[in-house]
Design a protein around this motif. Structure first.
Motif, mmCIF file in Angstrom:
data_model
loop_
_atom_site.group_PDB
_atom_site.id
_atom_site.type_symbol
_atom_site.label_atom_id
_atom_site.label_comp_id
_atom_site.label_asym_id
_atom_site.label_seq_id
_atom_site.Cartn_x
_atom_site.Cartn_y
_atom_site.Cartn_z
ATOM 1 N N LEU A 157 96.042 12.388 66.109
ATOM 2 C CA LEU A 157 96.792 12.959 67.229
ATOM 3 C C LEU A 157 95.858 13.464 68.320
ATOM 4 O O LEU A 157 96.138 13.300 69.519
ATOM 5 C CB LEU A 157 97.693 14.089 66.736
ATOM 6 N N LEU A 189 103.953 16.318 69.019
ATOM 7 C CA LEU A 189 104.039 14.949 68.514
ATOM 8 C C LEU A 189 103.838 14.854 67.006
ATOM 9 O O LEU A 189 104.174 13.832 66.406
ATOM 10 C CB LEU A 189 102.983 14.075 69.203
ATOM 11 N N GLU A 192 106.755 13.677 65.016
ATOM 12 C CA GLU A 192 107.388 12.467 65.530
ATOM 13 C C GLU A 192 108.789 12.737 66.073
ATOM 14 O O GLU A 192 109.789 12.215 65.577
ATOM 15 C CB GLU A 192 107.429 11.385 64.447
ATOM 16 N N VAL A 196 111.694 15.706 73.539
ATOM 17 C CA VAL A 196 110.730 16.754 73.858
ATOM 18 C C VAL A 196 111.192 17.479 75.113
ATOM 19 O O VAL A 196 111.475 16.846 76.142
ATOM 20 C CB VAL A 196 109.317 16.182 74.081
ATOM 21 N N LEU A 220 102.937 8.234 76.447
ATOM 22 C CA LEU A 220 103.552 8.552 75.157
ATOM 23 C C LEU A 220 105.032 8.181 75.162
ATOM 24 O O LEU A 220 105.559 7.692 74.156
ATOM 25 C CB LEU A 220 103.379 10.042 74.849
ATOM 26 N N GLN A 221 105.686 8.423 76.279
ATOM 27 C CA GLN A 221 107.099 8.052 76.374
ATOM 28 C C GLN A 221 107.269 6.542 76.241
ATOM 29 O O GLN A 221 108.162 6.065 75.531
ATOM 30 C CB GLN A 221 107.678 8.526 77.704
ATOM 31 N N LEU A 224 105.982 5.484 72.446
ATOM 32 C CA LEU A 224 106.676 6.057 71.293
ATOM 33 C C LEU A 224 108.185 6.159 71.487
ATOM 34 O O LEU A 224 108.901 6.504 70.549
ATOM 35 C CB LEU A 224 106.101 7.454 70.978
ATOM 36 N N ILE A 226 109.952 8.318 73.274
ATOM 37 C CA ILE A 226 110.427 9.707 73.238
ATOM 38 C C ILE A 226 111.242 10.001 74.493
ATOM 39 O O ILE A 226 110.875 9.606 75.597
ATOM 40 C CB ILE A 226 109.230 10.682 73.151
#
Length: 366
Positions: A157, A189, A192, A196, A220-221, A224, A226
């Motif tokens: 991470l 994160l 998981e 967020v 990250l969006q 992953l 998110i």
């Protein structure tokens, strides 16, 4: 002259101006009033209306922005969504499940799915714990045992957020503000999450570091999947990161629109004023926006104005604005914006005077 209020289609429901897919998060009529004590007898003397009848939705993998002046209720809304505060009214549905008044035990399985990145990178990390302990803590609390152990996952991470994996045993005071914020992101994160809540994650950072952190969140969006509720007062940052944006004023949502519509063709006078203060911001015609300077002070949320809360500072206010609170309505067929104003119109001096008629979702635009 006060024009008649047109028949309007309510847009406060969570489906308003939202993606067609079933939303991951649905907020409807969300309200939070903080009671004001009344002296020695501790009687309730009133309430601060921090959030009042707020509705929006966020799709899976979507970035949704909340913007407005300091004190407008953005952060309180974020904490309500994450269930760090108990709502006074309204409903919060996560993945189809009503979590508005869920108990701590009922929320426990969902804590790993809804995480928060806090505004202050200095106070949000325990100074007595190492980075390894800070990031691995949520995994241990939620019973997550990653392959290779917690240390390996923490180091992975740290690398994901652009930090040296060998800094596992360092303490927060050994990092800069931008690095601390990255640690906070890594902590979020670690479990998981699917959603967020990023509460002004770059406001305490230098401009160059802000760009790094926002680009990191965007990556990250994308990688992953998110979903983000991104809270900020910097409209330039929100434009870069968010797909849809809700503008808040004194505890109320006054406009919701997709990014392109909001920034090129705002309809609420308050949105126009906010955008006119952004350096270099231009309208749909490419011309520099004329500066709109709001007069008067921001009213107290403990005693908001009658009718439209923005009317005391609005250059378009008329008598009806003090008499009736404008509902949040959709100004045409989707994806038209939702606006809470009796006289919504683009900031175009050639536009026709008077209110713009709203039409139900799915109908032809006027």
């Amino acid at each position: 002259m006060t024009a008649a209020i047109p028949a309007q289609a309510p847009a406060g429901d969570p489906q308003s101006a939202a993606p067609t897919a079933v939303p991951l998060l649905e907020v409807s009529g969300l309200t939070k009033h903080f009671p004001i004590g009344g002296g020695l007898l501790r009687r309730k003397a009133g309430a601060v209306q921090a959030v009042d009848d707020v509705s929006f939705s966020v799709g899976a993998g979507e970035s949704f922005g909340l913007v407005g002046e300091s004190g407008c209720g953005k952060s309180t809304t974020g904490r309500l969504v994450a269930r760090l505060l108990e709502p006074s009214g309204g409903t919060i549905r996560y993945d189809g499940r009503d979590i508005t008044h869920a108990s701590r035990r009922q929320l426990a399985p969902l804590r790993s799915q809804i995480q928060v990145v806090f505004q202050d990178p200095y106070s949000s990390l325990n100074p007595r714990h190492t980075v390894g302990t800070i990031i691995s803590g949520p995994m241990k609390v939620n019973g997550i045992d990653p392959p290779g152990g917690h240390r390996k996952r923490v180091q992975e991470l740290l690398e994901i957020v652009g930090l040296n994996p060998e800094h596992y045993n360092r303490f927060p005071h050994e990092f800069s503000g931008g690095q601390r914020q990255r640690i906070g992101i890594a902590r979020a994160l670690a479990v998981e999450p699917r959603l967020v809540v990023a509460d002004e994650p770059v406001s305490a950072l230098d401009v160059s570091i802000q760009a790094q952190v926002v680009n990191l969140l965007k990556e990250l969006q994308r990688d992953l999947g998110i979903a983000f509720v991104f809270i900020a007062h910097d409209l330039a940052v929100v434009r870069h990161f968010c797909e849809r944006v809700a503008v808040m004023y004194l505890g109320k949502v006054v406009e919701v629109a997709d990014r392109a519509s909001l920034y090129t063709n705002p309809h609420h006078p308050y949105t126009h004023a906010l955008l006119s203060a952004v350096p270099g911001e231009r309208g749909a015609d490419g011309a520099r926006r004329p500066r709109v300077r709001l007069t008067g002070d921001l009213p107290s949320p403990a005693n908001p104005p009658s009718g439209c809360r923005f009317r005391t500072r609005c250059p378009k206010a008329q008598a009806v604005c003090a008499e009736q609170e404008p509902p949040l309505v959709r100004l045409g067929a989707a994806p038209a914006p939702d606006v809470a104003c009796h006289f919504p119109a683009p900031p175009d001096p050639t536009a026709a005077a008077g209110p713009v008629a709203a039409v139900p979702a799915g109908a032809a635009a006027p």
